[in-house]
Every structure is written in C-alpha cells, then in structure tokens.
Design an enzyme around this catalytic site. Structure first.
Site, PDB file in Angstrom:
ATOM      1  N   GLY A 148       0.824  -1.196   0.000  1.00  0.00           N
ATOM      2  CA  GLY A 148       0.000   0.000   0.000  1.00  0.00           C
ATOM      3  C   GLY A 148       0.862   1.251   0.000  1.00  0.00           C
ATOM      4  O   GLY A 148       2.073   1.204   0.238  1.00  0.00           O
ATOM      5  N   CYS A 149       0.233   2.392  -0.250  1.00  0.00           N
ATOM      6  CA  CYS A 149       0.995   3.640  -0.363  1.00  0.00           C
ATOM      7  C   CYS A 149       1.557   4.090   0.985  1.00  0.00           C
ATOM      8  O   CYS A 149       2.764   4.384   1.096  1.00  0.00           O
ATOM      9  CB  CYS A 149       0.128   4.725  -0.989  1.00  0.00           C
ATOM     10  SG  CYS A 149      -1.512   4.916  -0.251  1.00  0.00           S
ATOM     11  N   PHE A 150       0.737   4.146   2.027  1.00  0.00           N
ATOM     12  CA  PHE A 150       1.253   4.526   3.348  1.00  0.00           C
ATOM     13  C   PHE A 150       2.285   3.523   3.868  1.00  0.00           C
ATOM     14  O   PHE A 150       3.338   3.930   4.383  1.00  0.00           O
ATOM     15  CB  PHE A 150       0.105   4.687   4.352  1.00  0.00           C
ATOM     16  CG  PHE A 150      -0.650   5.971   4.200  1.00  0.00           C
ATOM     17  CD1 PHE A 150      -0.051   7.199   4.472  1.00  0.00           C
ATOM     18  CD2 PHE A 150      -1.971   5.978   3.786  1.00  0.00           C
ATOM     19  CE1 PHE A 150      -0.740   8.390   4.325  1.00  0.00           C
ATOM     20  CE2 PHE A 150      -2.678   7.161   3.632  1.00  0.00           C
ATOM     21  CZ  PHE A 150      -2.061   8.374   3.905  1.00  0.00           C
ATOM     22  N   THR A 152       4.347   1.735   2.143  1.00  0.00           N
ATOM     23  CA  THR A 152       5.594   1.927   1.401  1.00  0.00           C
ATOM     24  C   THR A 152       6.434   3.025   2.037  1.00  0.00           C
ATOM     25  O   THR A 152       7.625   2.836   2.336  1.00  0.00           O
ATOM     26  CB  THR A 152       5.300   2.269  -0.073  1.00  0.00           C
ATOM     27  OG1 THR A 152       4.674   1.142  -0.704  1.00  0.00           O
ATOM     28  CG2 THR A 152       6.580   2.607  -0.823  1.00  0.00           C
ATOM     29  N   ALA A 153       5.833   4.184   2.248  1.00  0.00           N
ATOM     30  CA  ALA A 153       6.575   5.314   2.823  1.00  0.00           C
ATOM     31  C   ALA A 153       7.008   5.025   4.254  1.00  0.00           C
ATOM     32  O   ALA A 153       8.147   5.315   4.642  1.00  0.00           O
ATOM     33  CB  ALA A 153       5.719   6.577   2.771  1.00  0.00           C
TER      34      ALA A 153
END
Length: 346
Positions: A148-150, A152-153
C-alpha cells in the site's frame, strides 16, 4: 518482448500503469480489461490517452490470458483480486496485485477488510513487493502483493532503524498525509472540490487497513516482540503525493549525522531511495511523478525521539511504479528499466 494485461483498467492505479509502461522497452501492453466498461474506448474516459490507447477495453477471460499473456497487473478493488490471482497459481504468468488482498494473514484480512480472505495456498506463494527490502523473495516468486501507499513510505523509513536497534518497537507514531487521488477515482462528498479545497481531514482513525500491514512487516525486523504503531491518515488538498512523518522512541544515544549515515549505508544499492542531508527534509513536490522515496531524519535529544519524514508519489512509488520495479526484479532486468525519469517540477 513480454506481453502484459491490466485488469481493472479504469482506476487511477491502472491509468498510471499505462503511462509508465509506455516507456518500458521489454513490455508490450496487450490487453486492458474492464468488466464494467468492456467494449468502450479508454480515451473516452481519459482523453489524455488519445492516439496512444486505441484498443477497446475487453472482458476478462482467464484461459485466454494464460495462453497469451506473460504479465498481469491486478488493479481491481479489494475482494476481487484474490479470486483472479488464484487462477494463475499453476501457470507461468507473473502477477502483481495492487490491491490489499494478499498483504495480510487470513485472520487479519478478515478483521480489517471485512471480507473473505484469500486461500492459504495463494498466500504461501505470494511475496510482499517492498522492492528495496524483499528483493530476494521477489526474484523467486510469480505472484507479488504490491504494498500500500502509506506502508511503502512508512516501512522504508522505519525498517532500517528497527533492524539496527536505533528505535524502540513500541510507541511508534505515524502521521500520514495523502493527496485526493489516494481516495480513488470514484467521487464522494468527502472528495468534492468544495470539501477538500483549503481543508485537511483525518480519516479512518484507528481503523485504516494499512495499520496491520505496517505492523506485520515491521515485526519481521525485530526479534523480541511484535510491533504496534499508531497511524493517523489525512486527506490534503493536492492531487498526488504522500508524506509520512514518524515519531519513534530512541533505543540508544545517537546523533542525527549517524542516523543519516546509517540510512545511506542501508540503501546504498537502492536506485530509488534518496536520503536528505542533515537539516534538509523531503517534500512531496520533489518526488511528484517519479518512483523515488525521499527520506529525512532528525534526532530530538530533548524528547529522546527520532523523527523521520518519508515522501513518495502515491500513484508511482506507492502503486504503479513499484509494481513495475517488482516486475523488473522478477525478470532479472535492471530495476530502473522504464522508470528512469525525473520528478515533475514545479
């Protein structure tokens, strides 16, 4: 030349895949599949694709894909992807799932997604596609669960610190902010211009499906116990971009300069991680349209906290770009293939 298909071809993640695959030298986009809009031309919905995507969207036929396609990108909603991916278990197709269907254990998926989980046979053969951390497992797998995007960061910022015992595994707080595209293509009252403009809104407090994903993969990097985090996500008035600022209790006495050096050493072989100099911090504008993750850090001696900021483009490194990066690794290509472009600026 490998032939690829995108299933679920009308969402933002799929549209970004189409843009990025246009510059990939080893992949031909052969099919765009949409059950809801098959027979229609994609450029009727997305005019920016005029003259590039001329084929009509197609219906899903699994056997036809197995016979004709080498790579499948699943850009479908949660609950759909796991059924399609299971069809490829005994085939040679390389499958990248951009949904959350294959990221969690069966019990966690059922709890957080409120849906029936994927089969254990499918989960066992799936590798988690955080490319910089799980590259060896990705090389051996045919089915990849794209992060997911969150996560990943957050994971790219936190894993090096946990592995090196710089921070405690408890008490980690993550402040996440994402642009409106992170909410998906379908509009709602919460994503109308008049609602989002000049406004910042927290959402899914304590219930975001990325919480167990972050905890699961952080916990693989500590020995003594499972990791628990507090994640609060916010919708902010910009189209794309994502920032996680993380606060973690320090486990040892260390200076900011040493933390920066540790990050540089950890990611020295990683093409898409850029570590900011001491006193400099990432911004979403600096990674827009790119597959980069920019990381900055500060040791707050007064509160004994490490503050980490991690910025990505939610549609590229947080979705389509990382999916292509994983395909590159699976095929033994340079991970930068088709992704060597600068961020869009200003």
């Amino acid at each position: 030349m490998k032939k690829a298909a995108i299933i679920g071809g009308t969402g933002y993640g799929a549209i970004e895949l189409i843009r990025l695959l246009d510059s990939h030298p080893y992949i031909e986009l052969a099919k765009i599949i949409s059950q809801s809009q098959h027979g229609e031309l994609l450029d009727e919905t997305y005019p920016h694709l005029a003259t590039y995507v001329t084929q009509p969207m197609q219906e899903l036929h699994i056997q036809q894909l197995i016979e004709e396609i080498d790579i499948v990108f699943l850009a479908t909603p949660a609950g759909v992807a796991k059924e399609i991916a299971a069809s490829f278990l005994d085939s040679s197709i390389q499958c990248i799932d951009l949904s959350g269907d294959l990221r969690l254990s069966s019990s966690d998926y059922e709890m957080w997604y409120q849906k029936k989980p994927a089969s254990e046979a499918l989960l066992e053969k799936t590798a988690y596609g955080l490319t910089e951390v799980f590259q060896e497992k990705i090389k051996q797998a045919n089915i990849i669960s794209n992060p997911g995007c969150f996560p990943t960061a957050a994971l790219l910022g936190l894993i090096p610190m946990l592995e090196n015992n710089i921070i405690e595994s408890k008490g980690i707080m993550i402040d996440g902010k994402t642009g409106i595209s992170g909410a998906g293509k379908n509009s709602s009252a919460k994503t109308h211009f008049s609602t989002t403009n000049e406004n910042v809104t927290p959402y899914k407090i304590g219930t975001h499906q990325h919480i167990p994903e972050i905890e699961k993969y952080l916990s693989q990097h500590v020995e003594e116990s499972s990791v628990r985090v507090t994640l609060t996500t916010h919708l902010i008035p910009m189209t794309r971009g994502l920032m996680c600022t993380m606060y973690a209790p320090l486990q040892q006495d260390i200076d900011t300069a040493d933390v920066i050096d540790l990050y540089k050493h950890y990611y020295e072989q990683s093409s898409f991680i850029r570590i900011r100099k001491q006193g400099e911090y990432p911004s979403t504008k600096d990674v827009t349209g790119s597959n980069y993750c920019d990381i900055g850090a500060y040791v707050d001696k007064r509160t004994n906290q490490l503050i980490i900021s991690s910025a990505i483009d939610n549609l590229v490194k947080g979705a389509a770009g990382q999916a292509i990066q994983n395909i590159n690794v699976m095929n033994g290509w340079d991970e930068k293939t088709g992704l060597s472009f600068l961020p869009v600026y200003p």
